[in-house]
Motif scaffolding. Sequence first.
Motif, mmCIF file in Angstrom:
data_model
loop_
_atom_site.group_PDB
_atom_site.id
_atom_site.type_symbol
_atom_site.label_atom_id
_atom_site.label_comp_id
_atom_site.label_asym_id
_atom_site.label_seq_id
_atom_site.Cartn_x
_atom_site.Cartn_y
_atom_site.Cartn_z
ATOM 1 N N LYS A 641 36.550 48.462 45.228
ATOM 2 C CA LYS A 641 36.204 49.508 44.270
ATOM 3 C C LYS A 641 35.663 50.775 44.927
ATOM 4 O O LYS A 641 34.932 51.552 44.296
ATOM 5 C CB LYS A 641 35.213 48.991 43.223
ATOM 6 C CG LYS A 641 35.749 47.814 42.403
ATOM 7 C CD LYS A 641 34.724 47.355 41.374
ATOM 8 C CE LYS A 641 35.255 46.167 40.573
ATOM 9 N NZ LYS A 641 34.269 45.681 39.575
ATOM 10 N N THR A 642 35.996 50.982 46.202
ATOM 11 C CA THR A 642 35.580 52.218 46.859
ATOM 12 C C THR A 642 36.336 53.398 46.257
ATOM 13 O O THR A 642 37.565 53.418 46.229
ATOM 14 C CB THR A 642 35.848 52.150 48.369
ATOM 15 O OG1 THR A 642 35.017 51.148 48.942
ATOM 16 C CG2 THR A 642 35.557 53.484 49.047
ATOM 17 N N SER A 643 35.592 54.368 45.774
ATOM 18 C CA SER A 643 36.177 55.541 45.139
ATOM 19 C C SER A 643 35.119 56.627 45.051
ATOM 20 O O SER A 643 33.927 56.328 44.944
ATOM 21 C CB SER A 643 36.683 55.202 43.736
ATOM 22 O OG SER A 643 36.914 56.364 42.973
ATOM 23 N N ASN A 646 33.116 56.102 41.972
ATOM 24 C CA ASN A 646 32.299 54.900 41.830
ATOM 25 C C ASN A 646 31.019 55.061 42.637
ATOM 26 O O ASN A 646 31.037 55.034 43.875
ATOM 27 C CB ASN A 646 33.064 53.658 42.312
ATOM 28 C CG ASN A 646 32.224 52.397 42.189
ATOM 29 O OD1 ASN A 646 31.225 52.367 41.470
ATOM 30 N ND2 ASN A 646 32.615 51.345 42.889
#
Length: 653
Positions: A641-643, A646
Amino acid sequence: MIPHTTFATKPYNPHKTIHCNILIVGSGLSGVATAYEGLLAGKRVCLTEITDWLGGQISSQGTSALDERPTQRSKLFYSRGYLELRQRIQNYYNQLNPGKCWVSDSCFLPNDGHHIINQMLQDVAKKGKGKLYWFPNTVIKELDISNGKLINSVIAIQHKSAKGRPPLNTFPLSQIIKDAYKYENSPRFEKKIIRFIPSQHKQNKNPNWYIVDASETGEIVALADVPYRLGIDPRSHLEPSSSSINNDPYCTQGFTYTFAMSATKEAQKHKMPSFYMRYSPYFSYELKRLANFPLVFTYRRIWNPIQGKPMKFGGVNFTTPMPGDISMQNWTWGNDYRPGTPKDNLIYTHEQLETSGQLKPGNWMGGLRTESLRKAEELSLSYFYWLVAGTTDSRLGKGIKKTHPNHRFLSGLNSPMGTIHGLSKYPYIREGRRIIGRPSWGHAEGFTIWEIDISRRNYQDFYYRQTLSPKTYNSLQVALSGLEAMSAVSGKKLLEETGRRTRSTIYADSVGISHYSIDFHPCMVKSPPEGHSNEERKNERKGAGQAYPFQIPLRAMIPQKINNLLVGGKSIATSHIASAAYRVHSFEWSVGAAAGTTAAFALENNVVPYQLVDKLPKIDPNLIKLQKLLNQNGNHTAFPKTSIFNNNWNDWY
């Protein structure tokens, strides 16, 4: 300043020439991981090592207690080779933690670490149809560099015990290191000169082999004379917790000779070392809550054949030490040696190397201060005596330290450290030379991973308002405002209204991951570091604390000037503070896996690593291919979920 020294050199004739696709300098976890991926890619891999063990931290340096963060460990989100290493430890002992230590989920014997790693590399060589050429007891002496851009060949010296002389690992490093770097045979060693060259020649100008600096101190970085930093960086909006307005290359993190000790049924007789009184003013449990010998003994207990009674100390659960238990010692106010002045710094600066003549052809001697190695060895031997027989505590005063005679110092070739003297074969190095990456978008002075790129610290704290100039403080807040930066710069939103970033910097060229706290073992103020009433450098621990899960950008592994040199260890382009997190076991494996994969990819696709990143933020198609390959192979380039959208990383500890 160190005195000018002229080393005697003579013309050499290599005893053998070895062809490599990838030459790796240093067989620590980073070097091993580089070899692991290179072998799986079917390459001819040459691997050198100053000691005779593979594994570095988990073997020759004795720190066989895996440093891991709870969330990453619970999700087992590691490189494929690191996961295999953990599984092999589990299979070897029928448990992951044969020491029942409490600092880690896995503490084990260093001599076993070497054997486990050795078998891993043999197996992957067969699986990938690669060829491994390992050269233990070998140091790099000279580089042949053409046009300042390519390393054409490398000269190394391998040593073995001379006939009739004591076996290797009889004497500590300080007594043999100068001999190891000399071409000539000596009364102690017989030498073999080895020349490493590429396996094949190409018609184009692109490199036909790669050299990976996976050494502990950035040895090839210094020998190739590429730009690098050492020690403390100047305080800035990127490194706001720095303890110095200016840089200080002499203050690096402390280094440690580990040793193993065993609990015994009977009290042992312990002879005070002749040098003990010199070092005794240094030793301490450090904090009153840590003044508990069973707690310290089990902290890094690496062997526990008989389980004792459950105990609890604060929030720590452990079992009482039992006869036969073995503990590895690695304690800040014990066997950490922490020089911080030009009189005693371990890793020579560029200026010191020039003054000593080590950068002249044929004069390289490893770039370390032998006297500091010797004193660190004495400190560790003295620390064992303090643990079992000492009654003083430098920081906590009288009445705290008790004797504990039912313990034995473990030494011998079959001991956990594999040395007759009982100390680790090589010290655990926490910080070495760190390259300055090539200038790139947003990094005009050379790419670097800075403190603010990873730290969880609250930079709106009064300390920063008070310590930083208004201009620097504003620059810091703008840098942390993330997606709101433009609004802050244009004045549409006040700096106080921008949200505090709650993730690490995301890199478009990420080739690996890691997670650990920013952990400091600061240098001491005065020389010698073990002197009476000496103190740690003020505010060195200010940058210490929790970090967000972070990435390893390819730009941090590519030095300036040399096109076929990659950095695969602790010498990547980090700041002094950031490097305190980028140094643990799983990081070393991840960056090594990236180095091995990148080198093989570059050879197979006829590209040069810098070409993949020199047009950022425009993404090169080959960079995408490399990242896809890494991820397909189980070498993650990002955490789940690296973004940039986020910012929910509060559960990652």
